[in-house]
Motif scaffolding. Structure first.
Motif, PDB file in Angstrom:
ATOM      1  N   PHE A 112      27.104  69.108  40.225  1.00  0.00           N
ATOM      2  CA  PHE A 112      26.477  67.824  40.503  1.00  0.00           C
ATOM      3  C   PHE A 112      27.245  67.075  41.582  1.00  0.00           C
ATOM      4  CE2 PHE A 112      25.665  68.626  35.967  1.00  0.00           C
ATOM      5  CZ  PHE A 112      24.282  68.647  35.991  1.00  0.00           C
ATOM      6  N   LYS A 113      26.503  66.375  42.399  1.00  0.00           N
ATOM      7  CA  LYS A 113      27.083  65.406  43.320  1.00  0.00           C
ATOM      8  C   LYS A 113      26.447  64.081  42.930  1.00  0.00           C
ATOM      9  CE  LYS A 113      27.849  64.327  48.143  1.00  0.00           C
ATOM     10  NZ  LYS A 113      27.643  64.780  49.535  1.00  0.00           N
ATOM     11  N   VAL A 114      27.258  63.209  42.357  1.00  0.00           N
ATOM     12  CA  VAL A 114      26.746  61.944  41.834  1.00  0.00           C
ATOM     13  C   VAL A 114      27.590  60.779  42.329  1.00  0.00           C
ATOM     14  CG1 VAL A 114      25.722  62.956  39.766  1.00  0.00           C
ATOM     15  CG2 VAL A 114      28.083  62.185  39.702  1.00  0.00           C
ATOM     16  N   TYR A 115      27.014  59.610  42.199  1.00  0.00           N
ATOM     17  CA  TYR A 115      27.679  58.372  42.557  1.00  0.00           C
ATOM     18  C   TYR A 115      27.767  57.502  41.309  1.00  0.00           C
ATOM     19  CZ  TYR A 115      26.252  60.099  47.096  1.00  0.00           C
ATOM     20  OH  TYR A 115      26.058  60.888  48.188  1.00  0.00           O
ATOM     21  N   VAL A 116      28.854  56.768  41.192  1.00  0.00           N
ATOM     22  CA  VAL A 116      29.002  55.847  40.071  1.00  0.00           C
ATOM     23  C   VAL A 116      28.214  54.588  40.395  1.00  0.00           C
ATOM     24  CG1 VAL A 116      30.613  54.457  38.714  1.00  0.00           C
ATOM     25  CG2 VAL A 116      31.264  56.762  39.446  1.00  0.00           C
ATOM     26  N   VAL A 117      27.219  54.294  39.556  1.00  0.00           N
ATOM     27  CA  VAL A 117      26.403  53.097  39.732  1.00  0.00           C
ATOM     28  C   VAL A 117      27.052  51.933  38.992  1.00  0.00           C
ATOM     29  CG1 VAL A 117      24.154  52.050  39.234  1.00  0.00           C
ATOM     30  CG2 VAL A 117      24.290  54.438  39.971  1.00  0.00           C
ATOM     31  N   ARG A 118      27.527  52.222  37.788  1.00  0.00           N
ATOM     32  CA  ARG A 118      28.160  51.173  36.976  1.00  0.00           C
ATOM     33  C   ARG A 118      29.165  51.831  36.049  1.00  0.00           C
ATOM     34  NH1 ARG A 118      26.150  47.545  32.190  1.00  0.00           N
ATOM     35  NH2 ARG A 118      27.672  45.897  32.378  1.00  0.00           N
ATOM     36  N   ILE A 119      30.283  51.146  35.811  1.00  0.00           N
ATOM     37  CA  ILE A 119      31.299  51.618  34.876  1.00  0.00           C
ATOM     38  C   ILE A 119      31.839  50.401  34.126  1.00  0.00           C
ATOM     39  CG2 ILE A 119      33.121  51.535  36.627  1.00  0.00           C
ATOM     40  CD1 ILE A 119      34.407  53.975  35.222  1.00  0.00           C
ATOM     41  N   TRP A 120      32.012  50.557  32.815  1.00  0.00           N
ATOM     42  CA  TRP A 120      32.536  49.459  32.021  1.00  0.00           C
ATOM     43  C   TRP A 120      33.248  49.984  30.791  1.00  0.00           C
ATOM     44  CZ3 TRP A 120      27.561  51.043  32.033  1.00  0.00           C
ATOM     45  CH2 TRP A 120      26.919  51.234  30.824  1.00  0.00           C
ATOM     46  N   GLU A 121      34.114  49.151  30.253  1.00  0.00           N
ATOM     47  CA  GLU A 121      34.867  49.486  29.046  1.00  0.00           C
ATOM     48  C   GLU A 121      34.216  48.803  27.847  1.00  0.00           C
ATOM     49  OE1 GLU A 121      38.706  47.972  30.067  1.00  0.00           O
ATOM     50  OE2 GLU A 121      39.249  49.782  31.154  1.00  0.00           O
ATOM     51  N   VAL A 122      34.156  49.511  26.739  1.00  0.00           N
ATOM     52  CA  VAL A 122      33.612  48.956  25.500  1.00  0.00           C
ATOM     53  C   VAL A 122      34.783  48.713  24.560  1.00  0.00           C
ATOM     54  CG1 VAL A 122      32.110  49.373  23.525  1.00  0.00           C
ATOM     55  CG2 VAL A 122      31.459  50.201  25.801  1.00  0.00           C
ATOM     56  N   PRO A 123      34.996  47.463  24.147  1.00  0.00           N
ATOM     57  CA  PRO A 123      36.117  47.184  23.242  1.00  0.00           C
ATOM     58  C   PRO A 123      35.845  47.725  21.844  1.00  0.00           C
ATOM     59  CG  PRO A 123      34.884  45.176  23.695  1.00  0.00           C
ATOM     60  CD  PRO A 123      34.289  46.251  24.528  1.00  0.00           C
ATOM     61  N   SER A 124      36.908  48.017  21.125  1.00  0.00           N
ATOM     62  CA  SER A 124      36.806  48.465  19.742  1.00  0.00           C
ATOM     63  C   SER A 124      36.229  47.351  18.888  1.00  0.00           C
ATOM     64  CB  SER A 124      38.196  48.857  19.225  1.00  0.00           C
ATOM     65  OG  SER A 124      38.168  49.062  17.835  1.00  0.00           O
ATOM     66  N   LYS A 125      35.398  47.711  17.914  1.00  0.00           N
ATOM     67  CA  LYS A 125      34.829  46.669  17.056  1.00  0.00           C
ATOM     68  C   LYS A 125      35.854  46.135  16.065  1.00  0.00           C
ATOM     69  CE  LYS A 125      32.676  50.018  13.958  1.00  0.00           C
ATOM     70  NZ  LYS A 125      31.412  50.479  13.398  1.00  0.00           N
ATOM     71  N   TYR A 126      36.966  46.844  15.909  1.00  0.00           N
ATOM     72  CA  TYR A 126      38.021  46.405  14.988  1.00  0.00           C
ATOM     73  C   TYR A 126      39.126  45.615  15.675  1.00  0.00           C
ATOM     74  CZ  TYR A 126      35.633  49.875  12.204  1.00  0.00           C
ATOM     75  OH  TYR A 126      34.672  50.591  11.547  1.00  0.00           O
ATOM     76  N   ASN A 127      39.346  45.907  16.971  1.00  0.00           N
ATOM     77  CA  ASN A 127      40.386  45.222  17.728  1.00  0.00           C
ATOM     78  C   ASN A 127      39.905  45.087  19.175  1.00  0.00           C
ATOM     79  OD1 ASN A 127      42.637  44.260  19.034  1.00  0.00           O
ATOM     80  ND2 ASN A 127      44.028  45.851  18.295  1.00  0.00           N
ATOM     81  N   GLU A 128      39.539  43.898  19.588  1.00  0.00           N
ATOM     82  CA  GLU A 128      38.986  43.686  20.920  1.00  0.00           C
ATOM     83  C   GLU A 128      39.977  43.968  22.052  1.00  0.00           C
ATOM     84  OE1 GLU A 128      36.935  40.040  21.478  1.00  0.00           O
ATOM     85  OE2 GLU A 128      35.664  40.336  19.720  1.00  0.00           O
ATOM     86  N   LYS A 129      41.263  44.079  21.735  1.00  0.00           N
ATOM     87  CA  LYS A 129      42.266  44.384  22.762  1.00  0.00           C
ATOM     88  C   LYS A 129      42.341  45.886  23.036  1.00  0.00           C
ATOM     89  CE  LYS A 129      45.019  40.306  21.878  1.00  0.00           C
ATOM     90  NZ  LYS A 129      46.308  39.747  21.521  1.00  0.00           N
ATOM     91  N   GLU A 130      41.731  46.713  22.191  1.00  0.00           N
ATOM     92  CA  GLU A 130      41.718  48.164  22.381  1.00  0.00           C
ATOM     93  C   GLU A 130      40.369  48.599  22.941  1.00  0.00           C
ATOM     94  OE1 GLU A 130      42.638  50.383  18.893  1.00  0.00           O
ATOM     95  OE2 GLU A 130      44.659  49.573  18.729  1.00  0.00           O
ATOM     96  N   ILE A 131      40.403  49.647  23.749  1.00  0.00           N
ATOM     97  CA  ILE A 131      39.182  50.184  24.340  1.00  0.00           C
ATOM     98  C   ILE A 131      38.652  51.291  23.426  1.00  0.00           C
ATOM     99  CG2 ILE A 131      38.226  51.430  26.308  1.00  0.00           C
ATOM    100  CD1 ILE A 131      40.494  50.116  27.978  1.00  0.00           C
TER     101      ILE A 131
END
Length: 71
Positions: free
Chosen positions: A20-39
């Motif tokens: 595949f040759k792809v481009y990143v359209v969007r990237i984001w981190e989802v925080p842990s539901k138990y600790n918002e400081k952890e990914i």
């Protein structure tokens, strides 16, 4: 020699190898539901040259093994 790439719309679980040759359209981190400081995971939207898109999730366990840059 011309490089041939597969389209993300042609993903097939029976095919053992794809390129595949792809481009990143969007990237984001989802925080842990138990600790918002952890990914909990990293989510990515990828797009190929014809506009086909695919959503990818990199779970925390895999992400820890990779070198991520945070600013």
């Amino acid at each position: 020699m011309e490089e041939k790439f597969d389209l993300v719309t042609d993903v097939n679980p029976k095919k053992l190898q794809s390129h595949f040759k792809v481009y990143v359209v969007r990237i984001w981190e989802v925080p842990s539901k138990y600790n918002e400081k952890e990914i909990a995971s990293i989510e990515i939207i990828l797009q190929d040259a014809k506009g086909g898109r695919i959503h990818c999730t990199i779970p925390r366990g895999v992400g820890k093994k990779m070198a991520w840059c945070h600013s």
